[in-house]
Design a protein around this motif. Structure first.
Motif, PDB file in Angstrom:
ATOM      1  N   ARG A 369       0.853  -1.197   0.000  1.00  0.00           N
ATOM      2  CA  ARG A 369       0.000   0.000   0.000  1.00  0.00           C
ATOM      3  C   ARG A 369       0.898   1.260   0.000  1.00  0.00           C
ATOM      4  O   ARG A 369       0.835   2.120  -0.850  1.00  0.00           O
ATOM      5  N   GLN A 370       1.783   1.242   1.007  1.00  0.00           N
ATOM      6  CA  GLN A 370       2.726   2.345   1.172  1.00  0.00           C
ATOM      7  C   GLN A 370       3.569   2.512  -0.093  1.00  0.00           C
ATOM      8  O   GLN A 370       3.783   3.614  -0.591  1.00  0.00           O
ATOM      9  N   LYS A 371       4.004   1.361  -0.612  1.00  0.00           N
ATOM     10  CA  LYS A 371       4.894   1.381  -1.760  1.00  0.00           C
ATOM     11  C   LYS A 371       4.208   2.018  -2.962  1.00  0.00           C
ATOM     12  O   LYS A 371       4.816   2.795  -3.694  1.00  0.00           O
ATOM     13  N   LYS A 372       2.930   1.682  -3.128  1.00  0.00           N
ATOM     14  CA  LYS A 372       2.219   2.218  -4.284  1.00  0.00           C
ATOM     15  C   LYS A 372       2.134   3.746  -4.179  1.00  0.00           C
ATOM     16  O   LYS A 372       2.361   4.459  -5.156  1.00  0.00           O
ATOM     17  N   ASP A 373       1.836   4.201  -2.967  1.00  0.00           N
ATOM     18  CA  ASP A 373       1.791   5.648  -2.749  1.00  0.00           C
ATOM     19  C   ASP A 373       3.139   6.285  -3.065  1.00  0.00           C
ATOM     20  O   ASP A 373       3.225   7.308  -3.735  1.00  0.00           O
ATOM     21  N   ASP A 374       4.192   5.641  -2.543  1.00  0.00           N
ATOM     22  CA  ASP A 374       5.538   6.176  -2.776  1.00  0.00           C
ATOM     23  C   ASP A 374       5.832   6.266  -4.265  1.00  0.00           C
ATOM     24  O   ASP A 374       6.324   7.283  -4.748  1.00  0.00           O
ATOM     25  N   LEU A 375       5.509   5.176  -4.971  1.00  0.00           N
ATOM     26  CA  LEU A 375       5.785   5.162  -6.403  1.00  0.00           C
ATOM     27  C   LEU A 375       5.039   6.281  -7.123  1.00  0.00           C
ATOM     28  O   LEU A 375       5.590   6.954  -7.996  1.00  0.00           O
ATOM     29  N   ASP A 376       3.798   6.481  -6.717  1.00  0.00           N
ATOM     30  CA  ASP A 376       3.006   7.551  -7.330  1.00  0.00           C
ATOM     31  C   ASP A 376       3.646   8.914  -7.094  1.00  0.00           C
ATOM     32  O   ASP A 376       3.738   9.744  -7.997  1.00  0.00           O
ATOM     33  N   GLN A 377       4.079   9.085  -5.847  1.00  0.00           N
ATOM     34  CA  GLN A 377       4.681  10.386  -5.515  1.00  0.00           C
ATOM     35  C   GLN A 377       6.010  10.606  -6.234  1.00  0.00           C
ATOM     36  O   GLN A 377       6.329  11.713  -6.645  1.00  0.00           O
ATOM     37  N   ILE A 378       6.757   9.517  -6.361  1.00  0.00           N
ATOM     38  CA  ILE A 378       8.034   9.634  -7.069  1.00  0.00           C
ATOM     39  C   ILE A 378       7.774  10.037  -8.511  1.00  0.00           C
ATOM     40  O   ILE A 378       8.409  10.931  -9.062  1.00  0.00           O
ATOM     41  N   LYS A 379       6.780   9.381  -9.085  1.00  0.00           N
ATOM     42  CA  LYS A 379       6.434   9.657 -10.480  1.00  0.00           C
ATOM     43  C   LYS A 379       5.948  11.099 -10.647  1.00  0.00           C
ATOM     44  O   LYS A 379       6.236  11.759 -11.643  1.00  0.00           O
ATOM     45  N   ALA A 380       5.245  11.568  -9.643  1.00  0.00           N
ATOM     46  CA  ALA A 380       4.700  12.923  -9.724  1.00  0.00           C
ATOM     47  C   ALA A 380       5.735  13.987  -9.358  1.00  0.00           C
ATOM     48  O   ALA A 380       5.452  15.178  -9.389  1.00  0.00           O
ATOM     49  N   GLY A 381       6.920  13.545  -8.970  1.00  0.00           N
ATOM     50  CA  GLY A 381       7.954  14.511  -8.630  1.00  0.00           C
ATOM     51  C   GLY A 381       7.791  15.083  -7.231  1.00  0.00           C
ATOM     52  O   GLY A 381       8.356  16.121  -6.911  1.00  0.00           O
ATOM     53  N   GLN A 382       7.017  14.389  -6.381  1.00  0.00           N
ATOM     54  CA  GLN A 382       6.812  14.898  -5.022  1.00  0.00           C
ATOM     55  C   GLN A 382       7.824  14.336  -4.025  1.00  0.00           C
ATOM     56  O   GLN A 382       7.732  14.577  -2.833  1.00  0.00           O
ATOM     57  N   VAL A 383       8.749  13.550  -4.541  1.00  0.00           N
ATOM     58  CA  VAL A 383       9.816  13.021  -3.698  1.00  0.00           C
ATOM     59  C   VAL A 383      11.143  13.511  -4.265  1.00  0.00           C
ATOM     60  O   VAL A 383      11.359  13.466  -5.469  1.00  0.00           O
ATOM     61  N   ASP A 384      12.025  13.988  -3.379  1.00  0.00           N
ATOM     62  CA  ASP A 384      13.303  14.520  -3.857  1.00  0.00           C
ATOM     63  C   ASP A 384      14.406  13.474  -3.872  1.00  0.00           C
ATOM     64  O   ASP A 384      15.291  13.500  -4.709  1.00  0.00           O
ATOM     65  N   LEU A 385      14.353  12.589  -2.885  1.00  0.00           N
ATOM     66  CA  LEU A 385      15.429  11.610  -2.759  1.00  0.00           C
ATOM     67  C   LEU A 385      14.839  10.242  -2.466  1.00  0.00           C
ATOM     68  O   LEU A 385      14.070  10.078  -1.517  1.00  0.00           O
ATOM     69  N   VAL A 386      15.193   9.277  -3.281  1.00  0.00           N
ATOM     70  CA  VAL A 386      14.745   7.909  -3.047  1.00  0.00           C
ATOM     71  C   VAL A 386      15.951   7.080  -2.622  1.00  0.00           C
ATOM     72  O   VAL A 386      16.947   7.000  -3.339  1.00  0.00           O
ATOM     73  N   VAL A 387      15.857   6.502  -1.430  1.00  0.00           N
ATOM     74  CA  VAL A 387      16.935   5.650  -0.951  1.00  0.00           C
ATOM     75  C   VAL A 387      16.442   4.213  -1.062  1.00  0.00           C
ATOM     76  O   VAL A 387      15.297   3.933  -0.732  1.00  0.00           O
ATOM     77  N   GLY A 388      17.276   3.334  -1.534  1.00  0.00           N
ATOM     78  CA  GLY A 388      16.793   1.962  -1.647  1.00  0.00           C
ATOM     79  C   GLY A 388      17.845   0.995  -2.150  1.00  0.00           C
ATOM     80  O   GLY A 388      19.015   1.324  -2.265  1.00  0.00           O
ATOM     81  N   THR A 389      17.356  -0.199  -2.441  1.00  0.00           N
ATOM     82  CA  THR A 389      18.227  -1.242  -2.973  1.00  0.00           C
ATOM     83  C   THR A 389      18.032  -1.311  -4.481  1.00  0.00           C
ATOM     84  O   THR A 389      17.549  -0.370  -5.091  1.00  0.00           O
ATOM     85  N   HIS A 390      18.368  -2.451  -5.033  1.00  0.00           N
ATOM     86  CA  HIS A 390      18.150  -2.686  -6.458  1.00  0.00           C
ATOM     87  C   HIS A 390      16.713  -2.402  -6.865  1.00  0.00           C
ATOM     88  O   HIS A 390      16.431  -2.196  -8.025  1.00  0.00           O
ATOM     89  N   ALA A 391      15.839  -2.442  -5.851  1.00  0.00           N
ATOM     90  CA  ALA A 391      14.427  -2.192  -6.136  1.00  0.00           C
ATOM     91  C   ALA A 391      14.257  -0.932  -6.978  1.00  0.00           C
ATOM     92  O   ALA A 391      13.358  -0.853  -7.810  1.00  0.00           O
ATOM     93  N   ILE A 392      15.137   0.039  -6.776  1.00  0.00           N
ATOM     94  CA  ILE A 392      15.000   1.309  -7.500  1.00  0.00           C
ATOM     95  C   ILE A 392      15.122   1.131  -9.010  1.00  0.00           C
ATOM     96  O   ILE A 392      14.528   1.868  -9.773  1.00  0.00           O
TER      97      ILE A 392
END
Ligand code: ADP
Ligand code: MG
Length: 706
Positions: A369-392
């Motif tokens: 659930r959280q992930k989907k929201d995050d992905l949406d926000q990343i796509k919309a440019g509402q996230v400045d920095l994404v920290v993660g693993t290969h998942a990125i």
């Protein structure tokens, strides 16, 4: 008559026969003495065509230029002689071993070549044969050579062989040196003159290289050591030149793309510095300067940041991240494991407490659930920095405007992943961090398409870790020492090489050892266990518990190798240290010495080989990561240093990156120069080189814009 004189005229002679290039692509079966069975054996060595054969280089040479007279032989010395068989006999020793004696004579005397329990050899020797013998001389009843290397020389080769340098090939048991040499001689005799010259004339003359035909002839059957050296030098140059051309092309490919010109002025700079709670070291300042230059330029950054564990790479990366964000771009920060990604996330959050930067952690186990929201926000440019693993780099993650990618521990990522990531956003700048110091020789070849920055200075206030090698009988003392440290409020790591008992290796496993330590050694202390087969959430919980001092000792497998930051831990015990590579030991040691207290690394190990005991000694002597890497490289060789494939380093047939570093540098300069003049290698005379580069790097073609 010497070998090369024997070959050279023939090479030229057959050259005039104008056998076409394709002759070299014929099957080795074309050669005399190679039938279907032998060609199968050769195939296993990777030799299919005549060209493969010619490029199958000796691993060593035997010096037979100094043939001794039997009368001059001294017992105990290694000798080489040539003579005729004058008698063959087998007899039984009292120990019931059979003894074969072959009596060989020259003009000055006789000697017996002796073999035990190899009666079948008897049929190889016939009275009157001319033989070469090489071995150690001894005297029993008479002058002897014990199990010497031998070669029976054919009538027509006697003159040729005498005084030559004899190649020794890396072979399997199904193919003898003698036979292989024979086939090789045939190949060289007929075809060495047809190997085409690839290198431009200017380069050949500038580097004073011998022709490729000369080189191929002399690498196999050198006339003198001088000519052998020249031959090798030429072939090494060619191999490294092709490698560096690929690097140059790849780098050019990257640099030709349009990058982002970030604006990093005094305001941005001041703003970022206000978020950093300490004064940067000189090395950090220098590297930040290099990164800023790259980011401002309209060419994409492709930079490798090397620095020992604890040298402060993270804050440098954060500087770059903030600069990109200040320009309105999104950024990504990739780590090789979940634990590390989370740790970076926490560190970064701490740095960014007083900023408006929007950070998200994206890992494999983020809930959906959280992930989907995050992905949406990343796509919309509402996230400045994404920290993660290969998942990125998975396809579903889309950015609105990705400007900078930081990759931690690049050598755990392949070249292909890097490319995938770049495809996520036009052409983001890329900063790769590695805590595994890479010897210069390697970084030039592995990462020849990258610019390299080095953090060679530790932040102030650290005392180097003391490293002690603990032999079996002193382990009890070590345990007492650990108890003492824990009594002072510190914590300890104990690392084991395997998780579960395995029948193959008699290794203590972390699981059973944790139990034993708790029960028998540290009954009053709290011993935790961490291993690779645990679920991420479980690992997390254990790490957090350790960090918050709910354990005194953390027993673990190598999973803690990278990145974990627990300043209160002052002891690192590495059990079966002889099983670990140098770089790995160094990484593990880097987990401690992060606070202000003196830290201790204890290597439990009873090495059985020279190499493994060398490693432990080196560890006790130095804590300089670059030195350690260089030694590791020397001990293990480039192939093993990292898994070769993954790092885009092709197998080198003849070059030795350590030994041939001076040639590498020349080849690199020449290659980069050539590509700057002819970026696509399309000029007529470069066509063949281009073909060769493509051939050699066919797996990585898409990475080169050629
Ligand atoms: P690396 O990533 O190279 O292993 P880190 O960036 O994690 O190193 O830095 C190690 C520790 O040193 C961190 O706790 C960090 O806050 C601290 N540190 C980094 N640079 C400095 C500095 N210039 N002065 C003081 N402490 C520093
Ligand atoms: Mg740029």
């Amino acid at each position: 008559m010497t070998l090369t004189r024997y070959f050279s005229p023939l090479i030229t002679q057959s050259a005039t026969k104008k056998i076409s290039q394709s002759a070299l692509h014929q099957s080795v079966q074309y050669l005399k003495g190679v039938g279907p069975k032998r060609s199968e054996i050769l195939g296993k060595l990777g030799i299919h065509t005549i060209r493969d054969m010619l490029l199958y280089f000796p691993r060593d040479y035997k010096d037979r230029t100094r043939i001794q007279k039997i009368s001059e032989v001294k017992t105990g010395a290694e000798i080489t002689l040539q003579g005729k068989v004058i008698g063959v006999q087998t007899r039984m020793a009292r120990s019931r071993k059979s003894i074969l004696e072959v009596f060989v004579g020259d003009e000055t005397g006789t000697i017996a070549a002796t073999w035990f329990n190899q009666p079948f050899l008897k049929n190889k020797f016939h009275i009157g044969d001319t033989v070469f013998l090489h071995g150690k001389a001894g005297a029993y009843k008479y002058l002897q050579l014990l199990s010497p290397e031998y070669e029976i020389i054919q009538e027509d080769e006697i003159d040729v062989k005498k005084g030559s340098i004899v190649p020794v090939y890396p072979l399997t048991e199904h193919m003898s040196q003698t036979h292989f040499r024979k086939i090789m001689k045939e190949a060289v005799y007929q075809f060495a003159g047809h190997v085409e010259e690839l290198l431009p004339k200017e380069i050949v003359s500038k580097n004073q290289l011998v022709s490729v035909n000369d080189a191929v002839g002399n690498i196999h059957f050198p006339e003198t050591f001088e000519r052998l050296k020249n031959a090798r030098c030429r072939l090494v140059y060619e191999e490294l030149f092709i490698l560096e051309l690929a690097m140059a092309l790849r780098r050019r490919g990257i640099k030709e793309e349009a990058g982002i010109s970030f604006k990093i002025g005094i305001n941005v700079d001041t703003h970022i510095r206000n978020l950093i709670p300490f004064t940067l070291t000189k090395a950090q300042e220098r590297v930040i300067h290099e990164i800023k230059d790259d980011m401002r330029s309209n060419k994409p950054m492709n930079r490798l940041l090397q620095g020992d564990v604890g040298s402060g790479k993270t804050v440098v990366a954060i500087y770059a991240v903030l600069a990109a964000i200040a320009n309105g771009y999104q950024t990504a920060f990739m780590a090789p494991t979940e634990i590390l990604a989370k740790q970076h996330f926490l560190t970064i959050q701490r740095y960014l407490e007083h900023s408006h930067v929007r950070v998200r952690l994206l890992t494999g186990d983020s809930n959906s659930r959280q992930k989907k929201d995050d992905l949406d926000q990343i796509k919309a440019g509402q996230v400045d920095l994404v920290v993660g693993t290969h998942a990125i780099i998975e396809e579903i993650v889309q950015f609105k405007q990705l400007g900078l990618v930081v990759i931690d521990e690049q050598h755990k990522f392949g070249v292909v992943q890097r490319l995938k990531l770049k495809k996520k956003g036009g052409c983001p700048d890329v900063l790769i961090m590695t805590a595994t110091p890479i010897p210069r020789t390697l970084s030039l070849t592995l990462f020849g398409d990258l610019d390299v920055s080095i953090l060679d200075e530790m932040p102030p206030g650290r005392s180097p870790v003391k490293t002690i090698w603990v032999m079996k009988d002193r382990e009890k003392d070590a345990y007492d020492f650990i108890k003492g440290e824990i009594a002072k409020g510190r914590q300890a790591f104990m690392v084991y090489p395997l998780i579960d008992e395995s029948e193959a290796f008699d290794l203590k496993s972390a699981v059973t050892e944790a139990k034993r330590l708790q029960r028998d050694v540290f009954p009053t202390l709290r011993v935790g266990l961490l291993h690779g087969q645990m679920k991420p959430a479980e690992k997390d919980r254990i790490m957090t518990d350790f960090k918050e001092k709910r354990y005194d000792i953390l027993v673990s497998t190598v999973i803690i190798e990278v990145g974990i930051d627990i300043p209160n831990a002052t002891v690192m015990v590495i059990v079966h240290a002889e099983r670990f590579g140098l770089s790995q030991l160094h990484q593990l040691r880097g987990r401690i010495g992060r606070g202000s207290e003196q830290s201790y690394c204890m290597l439990f190990g009873n090495p059985t080989s020279y190499v493994s005991s060398e490693r432990l000694k080196i560890m006790t002597r130095t804590s300089d990561g670059f030195k350690i890497a260089e030694m590791d490289f020397r001990l293990r060789g480039p192939g093993e240093f990292f898994g070769t494939r993954q790092h885009g380093l092709p197998e080198l047939k003849i070059s030795d990156l350590m030994k041939d570093f001076p040639i590498l540098k020349k080849a690199r300069d020449d290659a980069f120069e050539l590509v700057s003049q002819d970026p696509q290698l399309t000029i007529n005379t470069h066509y063949k080189i281009r073909q060769r580069v493509l051939e050699t790097f066919k797996d990585r073609l898409e990475l080169m814009n050629v």
